[in-house]
Structure formats: structure tokens, C-alpha cells
Design a protein around this motif. Sequence first.
Motif, short mmCIF file in Angstrom:
data_model
loop_
_atom_site.label_atom_id
_atom_site.label_comp_id
_atom_site.label_asym_id
_atom_site.label_seq_id
_atom_site.Cartn_x
_atom_site.Cartn_y
_atom_site.Cartn_z
N PHE A 123 12.53 9.81 -32.24
CA PHE A 123 12.35 8.37 -32.37
C PHE A 123 13.46 7.76 -33.24
N TRP A 124 13.73 8.39 -34.38
CA TRP A 124 14.77 7.90 -35.30
C TRP A 124 16.14 7.96 -34.65
N ASP A 125 16.44 9.06 -33.97
CA ASP A 125 17.73 9.17 -33.29
C ASP A 125 17.87 8.12 -32.18
N LYS A 132 17.73 4.13 -23.98
CA LYS A 132 16.72 4.32 -25.03
C LYS A 132 15.30 4.45 -24.49
N VAL A 133 15.06 4.04 -23.26
CA VAL A 133 13.69 3.97 -22.74
C VAL A 133 13.03 5.34 -22.68
N PHE A 134 13.67 6.28 -22.03
CA PHE A 134 13.06 7.60 -21.86
C PHE A 134 12.84 8.31 -23.20
N PRO A 135 13.82 8.34 -24.11
CA PRO A 135 13.55 8.98 -25.41
C PRO A 135 12.44 8.29 -26.20
N PHE A 136 12.33 6.97 -26.09
CA PHE A 136 11.23 6.27 -26.77
C PHE A 136 9.88 6.71 -26.21
N ILE A 137 9.77 6.78 -24.90
CA ILE A 137 8.51 7.20 -24.27
C ILE A 137 8.14 8.61 -24.73
N ILE A 138 9.10 9.51 -24.71
CA ILE A 138 8.83 10.90 -25.10
C ILE A 138 8.46 11.00 -26.57
N SER A 139 9.21 10.33 -27.44
CA SER A 139 8.95 10.45 -28.88
C SER A 139 7.62 9.83 -29.27
#
Length: 171
Positions: free
Chosen positions: A27-29, A45-52
Amino acid sequence: MSLETQQSAKGELVFTSFLFVAGAIVFWDTLNLATTAVDGVIGPKVFPFIISVSLMVLSLLQIVSVLRGNLGSPEDIEGGTQVSKPNWKGLGIVIGALVAFILLQEIIGFMISSTILFFSVAWTLGERKWLRLLLISAAVSVAIYYGFTAGLQLKLPLGFEFLFPTEVEEW
């Protein structure tokens, strides 16, 4: 609560806490990920936000569940028999399929090389209906290819570009 139960709870809490920390790091990254003005609605940013966020929420739910006393229990060995020797042949097939995927991806393309990879891994795991396995492997490969190229706008190699060159080389 017995000593074994307390140790099991501590182990589950430690593992789940590490999952939460991993989600927080992603999330921070993602917050610090550089974006451009050309990024559309669905940017990088969408996919990493969903995963985190999913990882953090699910790990918090698991921590609450463990603190309430709901501990995991180990499963019995499937089939009732323990395998005593490793399957080196199967491991060799999977490693060979991975190496073939890496080496052949640029030449024959993602869809064909990943179909070979998926087929080989499933065959090694015991699936013996080869026609069905081949069709499912090909369908999964095509779905992943178009999901990445059309959905995420990432270019995967189509393959056989040496037969149909798309770029003109300048001398």
C-alpha cells in the motif's frame, strides 16, 4: 487453553501479522508510485491498491478470528497414505516447462508457450485427459493474454514476429 493451543495461536498471529505488514508495504509503495497525466481511469495504481487493501482487511479479519479462539487445524493426508519419496521426474518436467516458457516466449509467443507450461504442470499433477487439458490450457492462456494486453495495456509477445515483421529496420 493448553500450551499447544497457545503456541498454535501465537504462530497464526505471527503469520497473519506478517501478511498485514506485507499488505501495508505494498500500500505504501503504491502511494509513492509515480503516475503521469496520460494514465486513464485504470492506471498503474489500481491493481496494487486492490491487492494491498484486500490483504490488510483479510489479515485483520483473521487476527480477530484467532483472538476469538478460532484456530486452524491441520488436515489429514489426502488418500490416507503418506508419500515417502519425492517425485523427481515430476519436478524435472515442471522445471523443464518453466525453462521452455522462458526461452520460447519471445519466439513462439506468450499464448503457445504458456499453453505448454499449463499443460505440463497439470499433466505432472495427475490430469490425464489430454484433450480436455489442452483445451483448458489454451483457453486460460488466451484469457490471460487478452486480459493483460487489452485490459491492463501491457504488451505480451504474440510470437512468430520473425515471419511477419511489423517494424521497418533502418540501415
